[in-house]
Write a protein that holds these residues in place. Sequence first.
Motif, PDB file in Angstrom:
ATOM      1  N   MET A   5      35.498   3.433  34.483  1.00 54.80           N
ATOM      2  CA  MET A   5      34.504   4.192  35.255  1.00 54.80           C
ATOM      3  C   MET A   5      34.241   5.558  34.630  1.00 54.80           C
ATOM      4  SD  MET A   5      35.599   3.380  39.165  1.00 54.80           S
ATOM      5  CE  MET A   5      34.562   4.525  40.042  1.00 54.80           C
ATOM      6  N   ILE A   6      35.323   6.181  34.185  1.00 54.91           N
ATOM      7  CA  ILE A   6      35.139   7.495  33.558  1.00 54.91           C
ATOM      8  C   ILE A   6      34.236   7.353  32.346  1.00 54.91           C
ATOM      9  CG2 ILE A   6      36.299   9.348  32.264  1.00 54.91           C
ATOM     10  CD1 ILE A   6      38.774   8.853  34.070  1.00 54.91           C
ATOM     11  N   SER A   7      34.545   6.354  31.551  1.00 52.39           N
ATOM     12  CA  SER A   7      33.795   6.130  30.316  1.00 52.39           C
ATOM     13  C   SER A   7      32.332   5.797  30.627  1.00 52.39           C
ATOM     14  CB  SER A   7      34.458   5.009  29.521  1.00 52.39           C
ATOM     15  OG  SER A   7      33.954   4.967  28.215  1.00 52.39           O
ATOM     16  N   ALA A   8      32.137   4.981  31.664  1.00 50.73           N
ATOM     17  CA  ALA A   8      30.777   4.588  32.037  1.00 50.73           C
ATOM     18  C   ALA A   8      30.004   5.794  32.557  1.00 50.73           C
ATOM     19  CB  ALA A   8      30.824   3.489  33.094  1.00 50.73           C
ATOM     20  N   LYS A   9      30.691   6.568  33.399  1.00 48.62           N
ATOM     21  CA  LYS A   9      30.096   7.777  33.969  1.00 48.62           C
ATOM     22  C   LYS A   9      29.537   8.682  32.876  1.00 48.62           C
ATOM     23  CE  LYS A   9      28.996   9.557  37.379  1.00 48.62           C
ATOM     24  NZ  LYS A   9      28.360   8.813  38.426  1.00 48.62           N
ATOM     25  N   LYS A  10      30.246   8.690  31.773  1.00 46.76           N
ATOM     26  CA  LYS A  10      29.853   9.582  30.692  1.00 46.76           C
ATOM     27  C   LYS A  10      28.967   8.875  29.656  1.00 46.76           C
ATOM     28  CE  LYS A  10      33.230  12.514  29.500  1.00 46.76           C
ATOM     29  NZ  LYS A  10      32.821  13.723  30.199  1.00 46.76           N
ATOM     30  N   ASN A  11      28.530   7.661  30.011  1.00 44.31           N
ATOM     31  CA  ASN A  11      27.676   6.891  29.090  1.00 44.31           C
ATOM     32  C   ASN A  11      28.260   6.793  27.694  1.00 44.31           C
ATOM     33  OD1 ASN A  11      25.572   6.270  30.867  1.00 44.31           O
ATOM     34  ND2 ASN A  11      24.875   8.421  30.716  1.00 44.31           N
ATOM     35  N   GLU A  12      29.520   6.510  27.637  1.00 43.32           N
ATOM     36  CA  GLU A  12      30.155   6.499  26.322  1.00 43.32           C
ATOM     37  C   GLU A  12      29.920   5.188  25.591  1.00 43.32           C
ATOM     38  OE1 GLU A  12      33.868   9.572  27.124  1.00 43.32           O
ATOM     39  OE2 GLU A  12      34.233   7.408  27.085  1.00 43.32           O
ATOM     40  N   PRO A  13      29.911   5.261  24.284  1.00 43.32           N
ATOM     41  CA  PRO A  13      29.795   4.027  23.497  1.00 43.32           C
ATOM     42  C   PRO A  13      31.065   3.182  23.637  1.00 43.32           C
ATOM     43  CG  PRO A  13      30.185   5.915  22.057  1.00 43.32           C
ATOM     44  CD  PRO A  13      29.984   6.455  23.441  1.00 43.32           C
ATOM     45  N   GLU A  14      30.915   1.958  23.298  1.00 38.20           N
ATOM     46  CA  GLU A  14      31.980   0.974  23.432  1.00 38.20           C
ATOM     47  C   GLU A  14      33.288   1.422  22.766  1.00 38.20           C
ATOM     48  OE1 GLU A  14      31.794  -1.740  25.201  1.00 38.20           O
ATOM     49  OE2 GLU A  14      33.786  -2.453  24.606  1.00 38.20           O
ATOM     50  N   TRP A  15      33.208   1.950  21.542  1.00 37.56           N
ATOM     51  CA  TRP A  15      34.427   2.321  20.807  1.00 37.56           C
ATOM     52  C   TRP A  15      35.251   3.370  21.539  1.00 37.56           C
ATOM     53  CZ3 TRP A  15      34.690   7.434  19.331  1.00 37.56           C
ATOM     54  CH2 TRP A  15      33.468   8.137  19.222  1.00 37.56           C
ATOM     55  N   MET A  16      34.535   4.211  22.270  1.00 35.74           N
ATOM     56  CA  MET A  16      35.248   5.250  23.012  1.00 35.74           C
ATOM     57  C   MET A  16      35.980   4.629  24.199  1.00 35.74           C
ATOM     58  SD  MET A  16      35.644   8.473  22.512  1.00 35.74           S
ATOM     59  CE  MET A  16      37.309   8.443  23.071  1.00 35.74           C
ATOM     60  N   THR A  17      35.278   3.713  24.872  1.00 35.96           N
ATOM     61  CA  THR A  17      35.905   3.020  25.999  1.00 35.96           C
ATOM     62  C   THR A  17      37.173   2.310  25.523  1.00 35.96           C
ATOM     63  OG1 THR A  17      33.644   2.613  26.732  1.00 35.96           O
ATOM     64  CG2 THR A  17      35.417   1.528  27.968  1.00 35.96           C
ATOM     65  N   GLU A  18      37.066   1.702  24.360  1.00 33.74           N
ATOM     66  CA  GLU A  18      38.223   0.989  23.806  1.00 33.74           C
ATOM     67  C   GLU A  18      39.377   1.942  23.506  1.00 33.74           C
ATOM     68  OE1 GLU A  18      39.164  -2.125  23.617  1.00 33.74           O
ATOM     69  OE2 GLU A  18      37.315  -2.434  24.779  1.00 33.74           O
ATOM     70  N   PHE A  19      39.035   3.065  22.934  1.00 31.80           N
ATOM     71  CA  PHE A  19      40.029   4.108  22.633  1.00 31.80           C
ATOM     72  C   PHE A  19      40.802   4.465  23.906  1.00 31.80           C
ATOM     73  CE2 PHE A  19      41.334   8.559  22.344  1.00 31.80           C
ATOM     74  CZ  PHE A  19      41.739   8.741  21.028  1.00 31.80           C
ATOM     75  N   ARG A  20      40.039   4.675  24.960  1.00 26.08           N
ATOM     76  CA  ARG A  20      40.635   5.062  26.237  1.00 26.08           C
ATOM     77  C   ARG A  20      41.543   3.958  26.782  1.00 26.08           C
ATOM     78  NH1 ARG A  20      38.334   9.354  28.949  1.00 26.08           N
ATOM     79  NH2 ARG A  20      36.381  10.207  28.140  1.00 26.08           N
ATOM     80  N   LEU A  21      41.020   2.732  26.723  1.00 24.62           N
ATOM     81  CA  LEU A  21      41.790   1.614  27.298  1.00 24.62           C
ATOM     82  C   LEU A  21      43.090   1.381  26.526  1.00 24.62           C
ATOM     83  CD1 LEU A  21      38.900  -0.837  28.152  1.00 24.62           C
ATOM     84  CD2 LEU A  21      40.424   0.326  29.781  1.00 24.62           C
ATOM     85  N   LYS A  22      42.996   1.519  25.220  1.00 25.85           N
ATOM     86  CA  LYS A  22      44.191   1.369  24.397  1.00 25.85           C
ATOM     87  C   LYS A  22      45.227   2.426  24.805  1.00 25.85           C
ATOM     88  CE  LYS A  22      44.454   1.398  19.655  1.00 25.85           C
ATOM     89  NZ  LYS A  22      43.732   1.576  18.374  1.00 25.85           N
TER      90      LYS A  22
END
Lengths: 480, 257
Positions: free
Chosen positions: A39-56
């Motif tokens: 949700m945080i990543s989506a809220k910030k309209n982040e690209p996929e690679w960033m979301t992955e970074f966060r999830l990792k």
Amino acid sequence: MSETKALESMIGEDYKYGFTTDVEYEDFPKGISEDVVRMISAKKNEPEWMTEFRLKAYRAWTEMEEPSWFNATYKKPKFDTLQYYSAPKNKPKLDSLDDVDPNIRETYEKLGIPLDEQKMLSGVAVDAVFDSVSIFTTFKEKLAEAGVIFCSISEAIKNHPDLVKKYMGSVVPIRDNFYAALNSAVFSDGSFCYVPKDTICPMELSTYFRINNMNSGQFERTLIIAEENSHVSYLEGCTAPMYDENQLHAAVVELIALDDAEIKYSTIQNWYAGDEDGKGGIYNFVTKRGACRGKNSKISWTQLETGSAVTLKYPSVILQGDNSVGEFFSVAVTNKRQQADTGTKMIHIGKNTKSTIISKGISAGNSNNSYRGEVKISKKAENARNYSQCDSMLIGQTCGAHTFPYIESANPTGKIEHEATTSRVGEDQIFYLQQRGISEDDAISLIVNGFCKEVLKELPMEFAVEANKLLGIKLEGSVG
Amino acid sequence: MLELKDLHAEVEGEGIEILKGVNLTVTKGEIHAIMGPNGSGKSTLAKVVAGHPEYEVTKGDILFNGESILELDPDERAHAGVFLAFQYPVEVPGVTNSTLLRESYNTIAASRGREEMDPLEFDDYIREKLELVEMNPDFLGRSVNAGFSGGEKKRNEIFQMAVLQPTLSLLDETDSGLDIDALKIVSEGINKLHGEDDAVVLITHYQRLLNYIIPDKVHVMIGGRIVKTGGKELAFELEERGYDWLESLATVNGEAK
Ligand SMILES: Nc1ncnc2c1ncn2[C@@H]1O[C@H](COP(=O)(O)OP(=O)(O)OP(=O)(O)O)[C@@H](O)[C@H]1O
Ligand SMILES: [Mg+2]
């Protein structure tokens, strides 16, 4: 001029930043899960690679244990009820100051931050982080002319993805430590700075952090890259309102200096420290690390740590490039029931690398102040040199000071010098100065400033005088 | 100027009485000398007048220019014009002599409603005072008393006195530790500083100092009391006879209490 004013009001008497600002918040569910991270990543309209970074990072974090090796005791943060993202509702993607929520601007004015461009005669570029979101970066244009990028990390992820991808996590890896992993999963915003080759950044860069929302953690992420033969000086200042509950601040700062580049990073940390009985205050669990990647590069940390209930912080330098230089200049003041465990790590890898550590710990009241430093000379680091000086000053009889130096040398050509002293501010010294007409508080201030001189002179000049004042105020009434 | 009335003082919290009823009156323009055996309470007396927190006044009063100063903090007493040259000047590492003096001078000036001096003016001013005690300007940049020799510390105290221009100077064994030439220089300095609007109290063990600085009165302190007062010839008598012949006076007084 405005810089001085900024600090003057930042320092204030006692703790005058204890106000909160009425702003509508856009809140997230409390606690942390993969969904919250997404949700945080989506809220910030982040690209996929960033979301992955966060999830990792999140997954790594769930497998890690909260550390407890340091010299401090405190109530552990409740990770499952914490607010991991909190942003003022008025969406802060702004083109002009007029768009900033008036309440937030008022807060900044109270803090004395020179957001108003007209007031900015002295040329400080400010990025202000309010709770989790970067509100406005001033002076962007002038910096852009020089080719310097200075913006929020969210913007950098959008506009300079290659740089962020290349460097984020390269100095402080996701799994580096418990709090760094958490930060990597949920960081909300922070500052990004890129100085191109052969460029001297035309002004002092500066960030102010403020935690406003009661139950929110603040997780900023700062990334500074100095390309070959460039130079940048950066200053961060921190304040927070007073709450009974402890608030968590877990930032990650990464610095990268390439060949012949120099980064100077200064901090004046004045988070709310809690009251006399140790109630409330900020937990400041920060990972700061710089990499001297290039030859002849230099990274210098200067910190004046005066706030927070608990501080765990070890700004470090990895000296990879040959002839690179790492410096750590620190003043850590604790009073009342504050606890600080702070120091540095200097990791020598390149040849002829040099590091200097000057640490001044001042404890008063019932506080506890520890210096923890590690100097490591690896096998290949021919002719590495380190000089460490750790001085402690005690004010009163009920505080503690400790020094934990760790030295590890795998190369016989290395030279390490370590000096340590402990002194107590004596009643006789204070009486002597008082007999000369100086008040008790000023006497302490004089003695303490004398003790810290070597470090304070490393702060950007405009802040030195105000830093003196801050020290004095922090220690007011600490004797007798 | 200074009036001590049946002054009793003990070590704070420990109940050890050191001053056991001191009476002393010092008038503007005078120089007094206090002599007496080791441990008789001379330094304690000076510190109590200056307001050292280690001692508690349990009885009696200290009047300065007619008003009690018992409730004043040490810095407030300094503002009022009290100066103590310490028997053992304290080292304050990290604080330079010039920083201390500028702070002191300006704070005291402000408390008396005088203008502060700007740094350049002040520099001229203190250099002039350095000459008075023939002290090397290098000492300005050094930390207060840190690593100073015994004699240098004493000279530094009088240098500070010269800069701060107090109205009552308590000089506690300033002569001890000074070499023969230094004693002469420092004494001449003190004489030059002394005028009809201020008073000096010298604590000393040696009659020799009193050849340079002629006292109006000499007091003998024994066992926390002033047991005898005379003119400058009393100092010669003490030099000759020591204190034995006065000890009885102390106990007689003591028992009489
Ligand atoms: N803080 C203290 N605790 C205990 N005893 C003290 C304290 N201060 C002073 N005294 C005692 O009080 C007595 C007087 O001390 P003081 O220093 O005033 O003597 P003095 O006359 O100046 O001696 P000298 O000629 O040796 O300098 C001494 O016996 C000393 O030990
Ligand atoms: Mg004495």
